[in-house]
Design a protein around this motif. Structure first.
Motif, PDB file in Angstrom:
ATOM      1  N   GLY A  93       0.840  -1.141   0.370  1.00  0.00           N
ATOM      2  CA  GLY A  93      -0.034   0.012   0.255  1.00  0.00           C
ATOM      3  C   GLY A  93       0.824   1.550   0.036  1.00  0.00           C
ATOM      4  O   GLY A  93       1.750   1.594  -0.518  1.00  0.00           O
ATOM      5  N   SER A  94       0.491   2.362   0.175  1.00  0.00           N
ATOM      6  CA  SER A  94       1.236   3.150   0.470  1.00  0.00           C
ATOM      7  C   SER A  94       1.966   3.827   1.593  1.00  0.00           C
ATOM      8  O   SER A  94       1.404   3.343   2.502  1.00  0.00           O
ATOM      9  N   GLN A  95       2.181   3.883   1.196  1.00  0.00           N
ATOM     10  CA  GLN A  95       3.805   4.601   2.277  1.00  0.00           C
ATOM     11  C   GLN A  95       3.395   5.936   3.422  1.00  0.00           C
ATOM     12  O   GLN A  95       4.121   6.004   4.092  1.00  0.00           O
ATOM     13  N   ASN A  96       3.017   6.634   2.423  1.00  0.00           N
ATOM     14  CA  ASN A  96       2.809   7.927   2.962  1.00  0.00           C
ATOM     15  C   ASN A  96       0.519   7.721   3.447  1.00  0.00           C
ATOM     16  O   ASN A  96       0.002   8.633   4.147  1.00  0.00           O
ATOM     17  N   ALA A  97       0.366   6.700   3.734  1.00  0.00           N
ATOM     18  CA  ALA A  97      -0.897   6.625   3.996  1.00  0.00           C
ATOM     19  C   ALA A  97      -1.690   7.059   5.606  1.00  0.00           C
ATOM     20  O   ALA A  97      -1.109   7.414   6.078  1.00  0.00           O
ATOM     21  N   PRO A 116      -0.269  -9.370   1.780  1.00  0.00           N
ATOM     22  CA  PRO A 116      -1.385  -9.641   2.736  1.00  0.00           C
ATOM     23  C   PRO A 116      -2.938  -9.023   1.952  1.00  0.00           C
ATOM     24  O   PRO A 116      -3.064  -8.212   1.020  1.00  0.00           O
ATOM     25  N   PHE A 117      -3.913  -9.166   2.574  1.00  0.00           N
ATOM     26  CA  PHE A 117      -5.114  -9.712   2.236  1.00  0.00           C
ATOM     27  C   PHE A 117      -5.554  -9.736   0.709  1.00  0.00           C
ATOM     28  O   PHE A 117      -6.448  -8.970   0.249  1.00  0.00           O
ATOM     29  N   VAL A 118      -5.491 -10.805   0.181  1.00  0.00           N
ATOM     30  CA  VAL A 118      -5.909 -11.333  -1.283  1.00  0.00           C
ATOM     31  C   VAL A 118      -6.737 -13.244  -1.642  1.00  0.00           C
ATOM     32  O   VAL A 118      -6.731 -12.299  -2.622  1.00  0.00           O
ATOM     33  N   GLY A 119      -7.270 -12.906  -0.465  1.00  0.00           N
ATOM     34  CA  GLY A 119      -8.213 -13.447  -0.523  1.00  0.00           C
ATOM     35  C   GLY A 119      -9.413 -13.852  -0.515  1.00  0.00           C
ATOM     36  O   GLY A 119      -9.454 -11.965  -0.252  1.00  0.00           O
ATOM     37  N   ARG A 120     -10.170 -14.102  -0.410  1.00  0.00           N
ATOM     38  CA  ARG A 120     -11.900 -13.497   0.256  1.00  0.00           C
ATOM     39  C   ARG A 120     -12.365 -12.930   0.634  1.00  0.00           C
ATOM     40  O   ARG A 120     -12.395 -11.385   1.295  1.00  0.00           O
ATOM     41  N   ALA A 121     -11.515 -12.430   2.380  1.00  0.00           N
ATOM     42  CA  ALA A 121     -11.577 -11.516   3.007  1.00  0.00           C
ATOM     43  C   ALA A 121     -10.177 -10.405   2.787  1.00  0.00           C
ATOM     44  O   ALA A 121     -11.342  -9.248   3.017  1.00  0.00           O
ATOM     45  N   GLY A 122     -10.487 -10.541   2.226  1.00  0.00           N
ATOM     46  CA  GLY A 122      -9.203  -9.462   1.890  1.00  0.00           C
ATOM     47  C   GLY A 122     -10.459  -8.304   0.295  1.00  0.00           C
ATOM     48  O   GLY A 122     -10.446  -7.547   0.623  1.00  0.00           O
ATOM     49  N   LYS A 123     -10.531  -9.678  -0.178  1.00  0.00           N
ATOM     50  CA  LYS A 123     -11.858  -8.982  -0.906  1.00  0.00           C
ATOM     51  C   LYS A 123     -13.205  -7.826  -0.542  1.00  0.00           C
ATOM     52  O   LYS A 123     -13.738  -6.824  -0.625  1.00  0.00           O
ATOM     53  N   LEU A 124     -13.483  -8.434   0.855  1.00  0.00           N
ATOM     54  CA  LEU A 124     -14.309  -8.288   1.831  1.00  0.00           C
ATOM     55  C   LEU A 124     -13.841  -7.356   2.570  1.00  0.00           C
ATOM     56  O   LEU A 124     -14.736  -6.081   2.731  1.00  0.00           O
ATOM     57  N   LEU A 125     -12.334  -6.940   2.633  1.00  0.00           N
ATOM     58  CA  LEU A 125     -11.560  -5.577   3.449  1.00  0.00           C
ATOM     59  C   LEU A 125     -11.362  -4.479   1.961  1.00  0.00           C
ATOM     60  O   LEU A 125     -12.320  -3.151   2.515  1.00  0.00           O
ATOM     61  N   ARG A 130     -13.510   0.874   0.241  1.00  0.00           N
ATOM     62  CA  ARG A 130     -14.014   2.161  -0.637  1.00  0.00           C
ATOM     63  C   ARG A 130     -15.405   1.995  -0.109  1.00  0.00           C
ATOM     64  O   ARG A 130     -15.942   2.967  -0.718  1.00  0.00           O
ATOM     65  N   ALA A 131     -16.050   1.376   0.290  1.00  0.00           N
ATOM     66  CA  ALA A 131     -17.445   2.204   1.154  1.00  0.00           C
ATOM     67  C   ALA A 131     -16.931   3.103   2.091  1.00  0.00           C
ATOM     68  O   ALA A 131     -17.998   4.327   2.211  1.00  0.00           O
ATOM     69  N   ILE A 132     -15.899   3.120   2.665  1.00  0.00           N
ATOM     70  CA  ILE A 132     -15.842   4.979   3.237  1.00  0.00           C
ATOM     71  C   ILE A 132     -14.679   6.170   2.392  1.00  0.00           C
ATOM     72  O   ILE A 132     -13.909   6.660   2.802  1.00  0.00           O
ATOM     73  N   GLY A 133     -15.162   5.324   1.141  1.00  0.00           N
ATOM     74  CA  GLY A 133     -14.092   6.361   0.464  1.00  0.00           C
ATOM     75  C   GLY A 133     -12.571   6.031  -0.053  1.00  0.00           C
ATOM     76  O   GLY A 133     -12.097   6.605  -0.610  1.00  0.00           O
ATOM     77  N   PHE A 134     -11.940   4.938   0.340  1.00  0.00           N
ATOM     78  CA  PHE A 134     -10.552   4.634  -0.009  1.00  0.00           C
ATOM     79  C   PHE A 134     -10.902   3.304  -0.465  1.00  0.00           C
ATOM     80  O   PHE A 134     -10.925   2.457  -0.792  1.00  0.00           O
ATOM     81  N   ARG A 136      -8.016   0.579  -1.479  1.00  0.00           N
ATOM     82  CA  ARG A 136      -7.034  -0.246  -1.389  1.00  0.00           C
ATOM     83  C   ARG A 136      -5.715   0.272  -1.378  1.00  0.00           C
ATOM     84  O   ARG A 136      -4.391   0.359  -0.036  1.00  0.00           O
ATOM     85  N   GLU A 137      -5.078   0.887  -2.292  1.00  0.00           N
ATOM     86  CA  GLU A 137      -3.501   1.021  -2.667  1.00  0.00           C
ATOM     87  C   GLU A 137      -3.805   2.512  -2.044  1.00  0.00           C
ATOM     88  O   GLU A 137      -2.403   2.929  -1.943  1.00  0.00           O
ATOM     89  N   GLU A 138      -4.738   3.465  -1.473  1.00  0.00           N
ATOM     90  CA  GLU A 138      -4.432   4.038  -0.480  1.00  0.00           C
ATOM     91  C   GLU A 138      -4.247   4.245   0.609  1.00  0.00           C
ATOM     92  O   GLU A 138      -3.835   5.229   1.898  1.00  0.00           O
ATOM     93  N   VAL A 139      -4.094   3.478   1.128  1.00  0.00           N
ATOM     94  CA  VAL A 139      -3.701   2.613   2.359  1.00  0.00           C
ATOM     95  C   VAL A 139      -3.126   1.234   2.890  1.00  0.00           C
ATOM     96  O   VAL A 139      -2.277   1.056   1.624  1.00  0.00           O
ATOM     97  N   TYR A 140      -2.415   1.356   3.993  1.00  0.00           N
ATOM     98  CA  TYR A 140      -1.229   0.697   4.221  1.00  0.00           C
ATOM     99  C   TYR A 140      -1.596  -0.516   4.883  1.00  0.00           C
ATOM    100  O   TYR A 140      -2.363  -1.068   6.044  1.00  0.00           O
ATOM    101  N   ILE A 141      -1.594  -1.992   4.291  1.00  0.00           N
ATOM    102  CA  ILE A 141      -2.001  -2.894   4.965  1.00  0.00           C
ATOM    103  C   ILE A 141      -0.295  -3.966   4.892  1.00  0.00           C
ATOM    104  O   ILE A 141      -0.098  -4.436   4.347  1.00  0.00           O
TER     105      ILE A 141
END
Ligand code: URA
Length: 245
Positions: A93-97, A116-125, A130-134, A136-141
């Motif tokens: 993810g973003s190193q400036n998240a 991290p988080f590339v399976g089914r749980a990751g898709k839900l994450l 996205r529901a709050i406007g982020f 995946r690439e904008e956060v750091y995981i």
């Protein structure tokens, strides 16, 4: 984010949203839904207890830059988990998240792909974010531990402890406005609290070493098994958004 899109994400998440008789996209706009002030209990700072918070950030872990830290993790054999890994799962993810998401441990999909988080749980994450406007690439995981535990068991305390110096350095480097701890293992290890996740949710904690606010929520894998709890996770997401800056 476009209000209609947000509604679609919420529906994808399975979160029922009350739609007024004459639906107006404005109702779902930032002002009303996303930025709604969260009612958050007083900040609780993790109390020191008899368990060490992290392996002493001895040697030079604290001075490592991203590349050096990643290389250190890739070569790590400090606990038994390294024996079962295909590869380490460092973080993405973003190193400036503004937001740092911390999960438990890589599973089989993550071990295979090194992310991290590339399976089914990751898709839900991803949908939750996205529901709050982020995006995946904008956060750091990242995860509490960087190697897959055998048989997908929870990481043990000493394993989490060995990895905690790496995680602490990752948090230091990102310096997020807020940490989103997903699941019991992440929350308990980050905060050193032995409290059931249902009791932790709804409070705002602080990651003591760096004094960064922490919002605790259910793990997406749990939400896949217990979709009724998604409504609560939406409350957590709104709290997260209000602190993200
Ligand atoms: N669950 C986690 O906690 N982390 C991952 O990376 C994948 C699944």
């Amino acid at each position: 984010m476009d209000a209609l899109k947000q509604l679609q994400y919420l529906q994808t998440l399975g979160i029922p949203v009350w739609v007024p008789g004459d639906f107006s996209p404005d109702f779902f706009g930032q002002r009303h839904v996303v930025s709604e002030a969260a009612t958050i209990a007083d900040i609780q700072t993790a109390q020191a207890d008899d368990k060490p918070l992290s392996v002493q950030l001895s040697d030079d872990t604290r001075t490592l830059d991203w590349d050096a830290l990643k290389a250190r993790v890739q070569g790590c054999t400090d606990c038994g988990l390294h024996r079962g890994r295909t590869q380490t799962v460092f973080g993405v993810g973003s190193q400036n998240a503004q937001v740092m998401v911390i999960g438990e441990a890589p599973g089989a999909d993550e071990d295979a792909q090194g992310e991290p988080f590339v399976g089914r749980a990751g898709k839900l994450l991803n949908e939750m974010l996205r529901a709050i406007g982020f995006q995946r690439e904008e956060v750091y995981i990242a995860n509490i531990v960087k190697c897959q535990p055998p048989g997908n068991r929870n990481p043990q305390h000493d394993e989490a402890l060995h990895c905690s110096a790496y995680l602490q350095r990752q948090i230091e480097l990102v310096d997020p406005n807020v940490i989103f701890a997903v699941g019991k293992v992440a929350a308990q290890n980050l905060l050193r609290l032995d409290i059931p996740i249902g009791k932790m949710r709804g409070n705002r904690y602080s990651y003591a070493p760096l004094d960064i606010p922490v919002i605790v929520t259910y793990h997406p894998a749990y939400l896949l098994r217990s979709p009724r709890e998604k409504r609560k996770s939406w409350e957590d997401l709104k709290r997260l958004k209000s602190l993200a800056g």
